[in-house]
Write a protein that holds these residues in place. Structure first.
Motif, PDB file in Angstrom:
ATOM      1  N   MET A 113      13.161  -0.064 -13.327  1.00  0.00           N
ATOM      2  CA  MET A 113      12.656  -1.381 -12.968  1.00  0.00           C
ATOM      3  C   MET A 113      12.952  -1.630 -11.495  1.00  0.00           C
ATOM      4  SD  MET A 113      13.825  -3.695 -16.234  1.00  0.00           S
ATOM      5  CE  MET A 113      13.011  -3.526 -17.826  1.00  0.00           C
ATOM      6  N   MET A 114      11.929  -2.037 -10.760  1.00  0.00           N
ATOM      7  CA  MET A 114      12.091  -2.269  -9.327  1.00  0.00           C
ATOM      8  C   MET A 114      11.378  -3.558  -8.943  1.00  0.00           C
ATOM      9  SD  MET A 114      11.283   1.612  -8.027  1.00  0.00           S
ATOM     10  CE  MET A 114      10.612   2.368  -9.508  1.00  0.00           C
ATOM     11  N   GLY A 115      12.016  -4.357  -8.103  1.00  0.00           N
ATOM     12  CA  GLY A 115      11.376  -5.599  -7.683  1.00  0.00           C
ATOM     13  C   GLY A 115      12.379  -6.651  -7.293  1.00  0.00           C
ATOM     14  N   ASP A 116      12.111  -7.877  -7.742  1.00  0.00           N
ATOM     15  CA  ASP A 116      12.958  -8.999  -7.372  1.00  0.00           C
ATOM     16  C   ASP A 116      13.755  -9.494  -8.568  1.00  0.00           C
ATOM     17  OD1 ASP A 116      11.188 -10.657  -8.882  1.00  0.00           O
ATOM     18  OD2 ASP A 116       9.880 -10.869  -7.133  1.00  0.00           O
ATOM     19  N   SER A 117      14.296 -10.696  -8.439  1.00  0.00           N
ATOM     20  CA  SER A 117      15.171 -11.222  -9.489  1.00  0.00           C
ATOM     21  C   SER A 117      14.425 -11.537 -10.780  1.00  0.00           C
ATOM     22  CB  SER A 117      15.896 -12.473  -8.995  1.00  0.00           C
ATOM     23  OG  SER A 117      14.974 -13.440  -8.520  1.00  0.00           O
ATOM     24  N   VAL A 133       9.333   5.593 -17.782  1.00  0.00           N
ATOM     25  CA  VAL A 133       8.632   4.317 -17.691  1.00  0.00           C
ATOM     26  C   VAL A 133       9.018   3.671 -16.360  1.00  0.00           C
ATOM     27  CG1 VAL A 133       8.305   2.015 -18.690  1.00  0.00           C
ATOM     28  CG2 VAL A 133       8.642   3.998 -20.191  1.00  0.00           C
ATOM     29  N   ILE A 134       8.021   3.331 -15.560  1.00  0.00           N
ATOM     30  CA  ILE A 134       8.247   2.658 -14.282  1.00  0.00           C
ATOM     31  C   ILE A 134       7.576   1.297 -14.329  1.00  0.00           C
ATOM     32  CG2 ILE A 134       7.811   2.726 -11.792  1.00  0.00           C
ATOM     33  CD1 ILE A 134       7.673   5.795 -12.060  1.00  0.00           C
ATOM     34  N   VAL A 135       8.308   0.254 -13.989  1.00  0.00           N
ATOM     35  CA  VAL A 135       7.732  -1.089 -13.920  1.00  0.00           C
ATOM     36  C   VAL A 135       8.249  -1.753 -12.651  1.00  0.00           C
ATOM     37  CG1 VAL A 135       9.571  -2.018 -15.406  1.00  0.00           C
ATOM     38  CG2 VAL A 135       7.453  -3.320 -15.072  1.00  0.00           C
ATOM     39  N   PHE A 136       7.343  -2.400 -11.918  1.00  0.00           N
ATOM     40  CA  PHE A 136       7.754  -3.037 -10.673  1.00  0.00           C
ATOM     41  C   PHE A 136       6.959  -4.308 -10.433  1.00  0.00           C
ATOM     42  CE2 PHE A 136       4.355  -0.142  -9.385  1.00  0.00           C
ATOM     43  CZ  PHE A 136       3.573  -0.932  -8.545  1.00  0.00           C
ATOM     44  N   ASN A 137       7.474  -5.129  -9.516  1.00  0.00           N
ATOM     45  CA  ASN A 137       6.768  -6.330  -9.082  1.00  0.00           C
ATOM     46  C   ASN A 137       7.103  -6.620  -7.632  1.00  0.00           C
ATOM     47  OD1 ASN A 137       9.464  -7.457  -9.448  1.00  0.00           O
ATOM     48  ND2 ASN A 137       8.489  -9.461  -9.452  1.00  0.00           N
ATOM     49  N   LEU A 138       6.227  -7.379  -6.989  1.00  0.00           N
ATOM     50  CA  LEU A 138       6.413  -7.849  -5.618  1.00  0.00           C
ATOM     51  C   LEU A 138       5.858  -9.258  -5.533  1.00  0.00           C
ATOM     52  CD1 LEU A 138       5.100  -4.781  -3.558  1.00  0.00           C
ATOM     53  CD2 LEU A 138       7.471  -5.543  -3.653  1.00  0.00           C
ATOM     54  N   GLY A 139       6.460 -10.108  -4.712  1.00  0.00           N
ATOM     55  CA  GLY A 139       5.894 -11.442  -4.582  1.00  0.00           C
ATOM     56  C   GLY A 139       6.684 -12.414  -3.733  1.00  0.00           C
ATOM     57  N   THR A 150       4.374   6.439 -17.747  1.00  0.00           N
ATOM     58  CA  THR A 150       3.936   5.067 -17.982  1.00  0.00           C
ATOM     59  C   THR A 150       4.283   4.223 -16.763  1.00  0.00           C
ATOM     60  OG1 THR A 150       4.262   5.243 -20.369  1.00  0.00           O
ATOM     61  CG2 THR A 150       4.168   3.023 -19.451  1.00  0.00           C
ATOM     62  N   VAL A 151       3.267   3.613 -16.147  1.00  0.00           N
ATOM     63  CA  VAL A 151       3.468   2.766 -14.976  1.00  0.00           C
ATOM     64  C   VAL A 151       2.938   1.371 -15.291  1.00  0.00           C
ATOM     65  CG1 VAL A 151       2.989   2.404 -12.537  1.00  0.00           C
ATOM     66  CG2 VAL A 151       3.246   4.745 -13.424  1.00  0.00           C
ATOM     67  N   ILE A 152       3.793   0.375 -15.111  1.00  0.00           N
ATOM     68  CA  ILE A 152       3.462  -1.014 -15.452  1.00  0.00           C
ATOM     69  C   ILE A 152       3.725  -1.889 -14.234  1.00  0.00           C
ATOM     70  CG2 ILE A 152       4.005  -2.967 -16.968  1.00  0.00           C
ATOM     71  CD1 ILE A 152       5.070  -0.851 -18.996  1.00  0.00           C
ATOM     72  N   ILE A 153       2.791  -2.783 -13.974  1.00  0.00           N
ATOM     73  CA  ILE A 153       2.955  -3.732 -12.872  1.00  0.00           C
ATOM     74  C   ILE A 153       3.057  -5.140 -13.441  1.00  0.00           C
ATOM     75  CG2 ILE A 153       1.916  -4.713 -10.793  1.00  0.00           C
ATOM     76  CD1 ILE A 153       0.475  -2.036 -10.437  1.00  0.00           C
ATOM     77  N   LYS A 154       4.138  -5.812 -13.127  1.00  0.00           N
ATOM     78  CA  LYS A 154       4.287  -7.219 -13.497  1.00  0.00           C
ATOM     79  C   LYS A 154       3.726  -8.057 -12.360  1.00  0.00           C
ATOM     80  CE  LYS A 154       8.203  -9.687 -13.322  1.00  0.00           C
ATOM     81  NZ  LYS A 154       7.848 -11.042 -12.805  1.00  0.00           N
ATOM     82  N   THR A 155       2.769  -8.900 -12.657  1.00  0.00           N
ATOM     83  CA  THR A 155       2.148  -9.683 -11.603  1.00  0.00           C
ATOM     84  C   THR A 155       3.068 -10.815 -11.149  1.00  0.00           C
ATOM     85  OG1 THR A 155       1.038 -11.245 -13.093  1.00  0.00           O
ATOM     86  CG2 THR A 155      -0.109  -9.176 -12.601  1.00  0.00           C
ATOM     87  N   VAL A 156       2.615 -11.550 -10.163  1.00  0.00           N
ATOM     88  CA  VAL A 156       3.389 -12.665  -9.604  1.00  0.00           C
ATOM     89  C   VAL A 156       3.349 -13.849 -10.569  1.00  0.00           C
ATOM     90  CG1 VAL A 156       3.643 -14.181  -7.602  1.00  0.00           C
ATOM     91  CG2 VAL A 156       2.745 -11.859  -7.307  1.00  0.00           C
ATOM     92  N   ASN A 157       4.453 -14.555 -10.693  1.00  0.00           N
ATOM     93  CA  ASN A 157       4.463 -15.748 -11.535  1.00  0.00           C
ATOM     94  C   ASN A 157       4.567 -17.012 -10.682  1.00  0.00           C
ATOM     95  OD1 ASN A 157       7.473 -14.480 -11.813  1.00  0.00           O
ATOM     96  ND2 ASN A 157       7.585 -16.705 -11.640  1.00  0.00           N
TER      97      ASN A 157
END
Length: 539
Positions: free
Chosen positions: A344-348, A425-431, A464-471
């Protein structure tokens, strides 16, 4: 201060801002395309037609005249909405259309678009906890059309909010494009001093991006510059008085330069207000001969389109319209993650997922890596089920507590260093940490990650690559939802043809009854994780 004088003061600042920043939208679009064509096209293989489609998606209408009085801006109290062709009852699966008419503080109809509205359909939240996102269309004449799907049986009502007026959006756009250093960072330098002492110096740092208007730290030998050899991205710190540039050890959030006038600050507090609705009609929804409920039978797989709405809440459970999802228990969550390496990579908001899994899988044990928790990296393992769970921050710019620079890695570099495969499994977000920078800076970061993902899937297609969008969350000049929405569009555009999973949390966070927070509540996180796990284990 009385409202009349308050409006008068805001008028002065509006006149100054709009006269200074106003330029024809199409002319700006043309200049922007020309400026970025060579670098983006050649480096990332993006065609001119495709890049043009992004600019069209990002285009946002604005005032077609000089706004010389604040009373000319959109007023949520005076704007209205009506349900078109309201019927006594509807059947589940039908569509409902709502028309919003924007008016200014003088009750005059607005004649141009650009207001940032959000709308949802909801059911009594104290009993049924049901809601669905509305698809908004700007008609560019002061009116807005909203389409709703009616996904449950029972009753429903419409709610409309003005997040920012079209005039407020112009203020946000102006500050984003010319005032990027209003969020700044600290660099901590440590090294030997005279007579065996140790020196510590703290200086101001920020992104080095030649195309934006970051604060000029000086000229000549003013700064230490750090360029990542793989991404090409630059970081700049003011040069310490005594220590060399190589002595930079720590990074942290520095602070905020709030350059809004007092009048603008008042204006920005008047965001996220409900549109005047009078008596809200009750929508009655009955089951049809064919449907008692709406659901999706398609198996979750990479590359699926995200519709609007992407799903709906009923009894606080999200039913997805993207693919068939499941509710996971601690036991089924453990089984799903067995023999998996999860990165998991990204922000809080991504760290919330890490924390959720720690609670959901009792056999997962977090290891103490002796790092600053807010930035990571974090690691948890379940030896019995062969699960290792990783989280790390996405690298600078990062608003965080004091943390080691060596622990801040760019997502694209991390992905390039992974072998991938069926157990990965890789999942990341940016925002949120990118909202104060020009869009081309964020686009460059996203396209760099896209290139790394494409390369990974070529060498290990079963990854498996998953992108969590901006909330949704912030409503101010440092992190407005309007900023986040445009970043969200860039993220989706970049990965629409790559063969990854897109997990839409924008709609999930904007239509839920909880008070919006950049860190969504446990109910929302649970539903996000059920989708995440359904992507990994679709059966």
């Amino acid at each position: 201060m009385c409202k009349h004088h308050e409006h008068l003061l805001i008028t002065v600042i509006y006149f100054a801002i709009f006269q200074k920043s106003k330029q024809p939208a199409r002319s700006f679009l043309s200049q922007h395309l020309t400026k970025l064509r060579n670098s983006f096209y050649s480096e990332f293989g993006i065609s001119s037609v495709r890049y043009s489609s992004l600019q069209q998606a990002l285009y946002w209408a604005g005032p077609d005249r000089s706004v010389t009085y604040v009373s000319m801006s959109t007023s949520p109290a005076h704007s209205t909405f009506i349900i078109q062709n309201l019927k006594d009852s509807y059947q589940i699966g039908e569509e409902l259309y709502v028309m919003i008419h924007a008016r200014d503080f003088n009750h005059n109809p607005k004649l141009y678009g650009g207001d940032f509205f959000q709308a949802k359909l909801f059911k009594n939240v104290f009993v049924f906890q049901a809601s669905v996102f509305g698809e908004m269309m700007d008609l560019l004449n002061g009116s807005y059309s909203v389409r709703f799907l009616l996904p449950w049986v029972g009753q429903a009502q419409v709610a409309v909010r003005l997040i920012h007026s079209s005039e407020g959006v112009q203020v946000l756009k102006h500050h984003r494009d010319t005032d990027s250093d209003r969020v700044f960072f600290n660099g901590y330098f440590k090294g030997p001093g005279p007579n065996g002492t140790r020196l510590n110096e703290i200086v101001k740092c920020n992104v080095k991006w030649d195309k934006n208007g970051l604060e000029k730290m000086g000229t000549g030998d003013c700064c230490c510059e750090y360029k990542d050899s793989r991404t090409g991205e630059g970081w700049r710190c003011q040069r310490p008085k005594s220590l060399p540039c190589s002595a930079r050890v720590y990074h942290s959030m520095g602070g905020y330069n709030n350059r809004l006038s007092e009048e603008e600050k008042i204006l920005m507090t008047k965001t996220n207000q409900n549109v005047n609705h009078g008596d809200i009609p009750i929508i009655k929804i009955a089951s049809s001969a064919r449907n008692e409920s709406i659901d999706v039978r398609d198996k979750c797989r990479p590359g699926l389109h995200t519709p609007v709405p992407a799903g709906f809440y009923l009894n606080d459970v999200w039913t997805s319209f993207v693919c068939k999802t499941h509710q996971f228990t601690p036991q089924t969550t453990t089984q799903c993650l067995k023999d998996k390496h999860i990165y998991m990579m990204g922000d809080s908001t991504m760290r919330q997922w890490f924390e959720f899994l720690l609670k959901a899988v009792p056999s997962l044990k977090q290891m103490n890596l002796h790092v600053q928790y807010q930035a990571g990296p974090l690691l948890a393992v379940d030896v019995g089920n062969n699960i290792d769970l990783h989280w790390r921050a996405h690298g600078v710019p990062l608003r965080c507590l004091k943390t080691e620079v060596a622990n801040l890695h760019y997502i694209s570099n991390e992905i390039e260093d992974l072998a991938g495969g069926p157990h990965t499994v890789i999942v990341f977000n940016l925002g949120p940490h990118f909202t104060t920078y020009p869009l081309d800076f964020f686009t460059h970061r996203v396209l760099r990650i896209r290139k790394a993902v494409v390369n990974l899937l070529q060498r290990a297609p079963e990854t498996t690559v998953i992108i969590k969008t901006v909330n949704t969350g912030y409503k101010d000049v440092f992190g407005s939802d309007w900023y986040s929405l445009q970043l969200d569009k860039i993220l989706r555009w970049a990965f629409q043809d790559v063969g990854v999973y897109i997990l839409d949390v924008w709609q999930m966070t904007s239509c839920h009854y909880n008070i919006e927070n950049i860190h969504p509540g446990p109910v929302i996180i649970k539903n996000e994780m059920d989708i995440f796990l359904s992507f990994i284990c679709p059966e």
